[in-house]
Design an enzyme around this catalytic site. Structure first.
Site, PDB file in Angstrom:
ATOM      1  N   GLU A   1      53.635  47.956  43.392  1.00 43.20           N
ATOM      2  CA  GLU A   1      53.724  46.812  44.311  1.00 43.20           C
ATOM      3  C   GLU A   1      55.169  46.363  44.525  1.00 43.20           C
ATOM      4  O   GLU A   1      55.418  45.242  44.965  1.00 43.20           O
ATOM      5  CB  GLU A   1      52.884  45.634  43.789  1.00 43.20           C
TER       6      GLU A   1
ATOM      7  N   HIS B   1      52.348  38.768  40.269  1.00 42.39           N
ATOM      8  CA  HIS B   1      51.039  39.179  40.798  1.00 42.39           C
ATOM      9  C   HIS B   1      50.082  39.403  39.636  1.00 42.39           C
ATOM     10  O   HIS B   1      50.471  39.979  38.615  1.00 42.39           O
ATOM     11  CB  HIS B   1      51.191  40.466  41.612  1.00 42.39           C
TER      12      HIS B   1
ATOM     13  N   HIS C   1      41.113  41.054  45.407  1.00 43.26           N
ATOM     14  CA  HIS C   1      42.109  41.752  44.574  1.00 43.26           C
ATOM     15  C   HIS C   1      42.801  40.810  43.581  1.00 43.26           C
ATOM     16  O   HIS C   1      42.722  41.014  42.374  1.00 43.26           O
ATOM     17  CB  HIS C   1      43.143  42.456  45.469  1.00 43.26           C
TER      18      HIS C   1
ATOM     19  N   HIS D   1      45.442  39.229  38.489  1.00 43.84           N
ATOM     20  CA  HIS D   1      44.046  39.299  38.936  1.00 43.84           C
ATOM     21  C   HIS D   1      43.193  38.238  38.227  1.00 43.84           C
ATOM     22  O   HIS D   1      42.269  38.584  37.497  1.00 43.84           O
ATOM     23  CB  HIS D   1      43.464  40.687  38.621  1.00 43.84           C
TER      24      HIS D   1
ATOM     25  N   GLU E   1      45.514  17.469  40.153  1.00 42.46           N
ATOM     26  CA  GLU E   1      46.888  17.990  40.108  1.00 42.46           C
ATOM     27  C   GLU E   1      47.176  19.066  41.144  1.00 42.46           C
ATOM     28  O   GLU E   1      48.345  19.377  41.395  1.00 42.46           O
ATOM     29  CB  GLU E   1      47.165  18.573  38.711  1.00 42.46           C
TER      30      GLU E   1
HETATM   31  P1  13P Z   1      50.966  48.677  38.923  1.00 38.88           P
HETATM   32  O1  13P Z   1      50.466  49.233  37.615  1.00 38.88           O
HETATM   33  O2  13P Z   1      51.551  49.758  39.806  1.00 38.88           O
HETATM   34  O3  13P Z   1      51.913  47.522  38.708  1.00 38.88           O
HETATM   35  O4  13P Z   1      49.716  48.140  39.735  1.00 38.88           O
HETATM   36  C1  13P Z   1      48.900  47.126  39.222  1.00 38.88           C
HETATM   37  C2  13P Z   1      48.306  46.278  40.272  1.00 38.88           C
HETATM   38  O5  13P Z   1      47.913  45.156  40.005  1.00 38.88           O
HETATM   39  C3  13P Z   1      48.203  46.800  41.658  1.00 38.88           C
HETATM   40  O6  13P Z   1      47.958  45.777  42.571  1.00 38.88           O
HETATM   41 ZN    ZN Z   2      46.886  44.080  41.631  1.00 39.80          ZN
END
Ligand code: 13P
Ligand code: ZN
Length: 270
Positions: free
Chosen positions: A116, A139, A210, A141, A169
């Site tokens: 990413e 980033h 995602h 999840h 908050e």
């Molecule tokens: P990477 O292992 O390449 O960082 O990918 C993980 C991920 O969350 C892809 O969106």
């Molecule tokens: Zn991801």
């Protein structure tokens, strides 16, 4: 040369990704973090002339020319960063208008930065135009934000208002709201460009089905931003199927704006 593993930015990065893993936001190799560093931050810890490898990026980012980034590796598990930071993290400097990254430390098993990287670098470039102090793109999840993208309207105003209503908050921490992208193929320049565009108007960008991207001035602040949005989503997922009896009204949101000196995104409150 000082030991780079003792550098404040390295200690903070390792603590942060470990904490992200412990929050359940980063299963397996899920998630990636990039921290922009100034030359003075890295001085004394690495020899900036000693380029270990040159890694092509596949995109251009002229405004980031010469910038240093500590970044997580592709396919690497956040769980393992604390035990082998030099394998799971890398320190790079962008050159050739962003087309190449010079590896200065890390990725010792021959690895490379996150898949990413386009979304990270393009988002850094975008956020720096809004706030020159931006240093972090993160980033991950988180389960409740992800779950919410299956059951909630993906309209940005509706999504933002729901999160604001879930904890007092929320509007204080992200008055600029949450932008939302539809499902897109990850790891591409296209999702990078779309994320960066969304980053111009908010520090949080949801990737439907995602995960989420956050931007901030330091690792703590960015972690806290995602943590707060994820808490809002958690409350939503606890109550969405129940009759709603109470909420935080727009009038109360205006009181929060006044009390905390924040301004809600234009047109999002009545
Ligand atoms: P990477 O292992 O390449 O960082 O990918 C993980 C991920 O969350 C892809 O969106
Ligand atoms: Zn991801």
């Amino acid at each position: 040369m000082k030991d780079i593993l003792t550098a404040p930015f390295m200690v903070e990065m390792i603590r942060t990704v470990t904490n992200m893993y412990n929050h359940g936001w980063d299963e397996r190799n899920g998630g990636n973090v990039s921290l922009m560093l100034d030359e003075k931050d890295v001085a004394g810890y690495i020899d900036p002339e000693n380029v270990l490898r040159v890694i092509p990026t596949g995109f251009s980012a002229p405004s980031l020319e010469g910038r240093y980034f500590l970044v997580t590796g592709t396919g690497k598990y956040f769980k393992n960063v604390q035990y082998a930071p030099d394998v799971n993290l890398g320190l790079v400097r962008l050159t050739d208008g962003g087309a190449n990254a010079q590896l200065l430390w890390g990725f010792t098993d021959g690895g490379r930065f996150t898949s990413e990287f386009p979304a990270h670098m393009m988002s850094h470039a975008a956020r720096l135009t809004v706030n020159p102090d931006n240093r972090v793109i993160m980033h991950c999840h988180p389960a409740n934000l992800l779950a919410m993208t299956y059951v909630h309207d993906l309209n940005e105003k509706a999504f933002t208002r729901t999160l604001w209503q879930m904890c007092t908050e929320c509007i204080v921490v992200f008055p600029d709201g949450v932008n939302v992208l539809p499902w897109m193929l990850c790891g591409t320049n296209e999702i990078g460009e779309a994320t960066a565009e969304k980053m111009l108007s908010a520090r949080l960008v949801v990737w439907s089905q995602h995960g989420i991207y956050g931007a901030g001035t330091d690792l703590d602040e960015t972690f806290g931003l995602i943590e707060t949005a994820e808490k809002g989503a958690e409350i939503y997922m606890k109550i969405a199927h129940l009759p709603l009896v109470n909420t935080i009204t727009d009038e109360q949101m205006h009181q929060l704006e006044k009390r905390f000196g924040v301004t809600a995104r234009e047109g999002y409150l009545s």
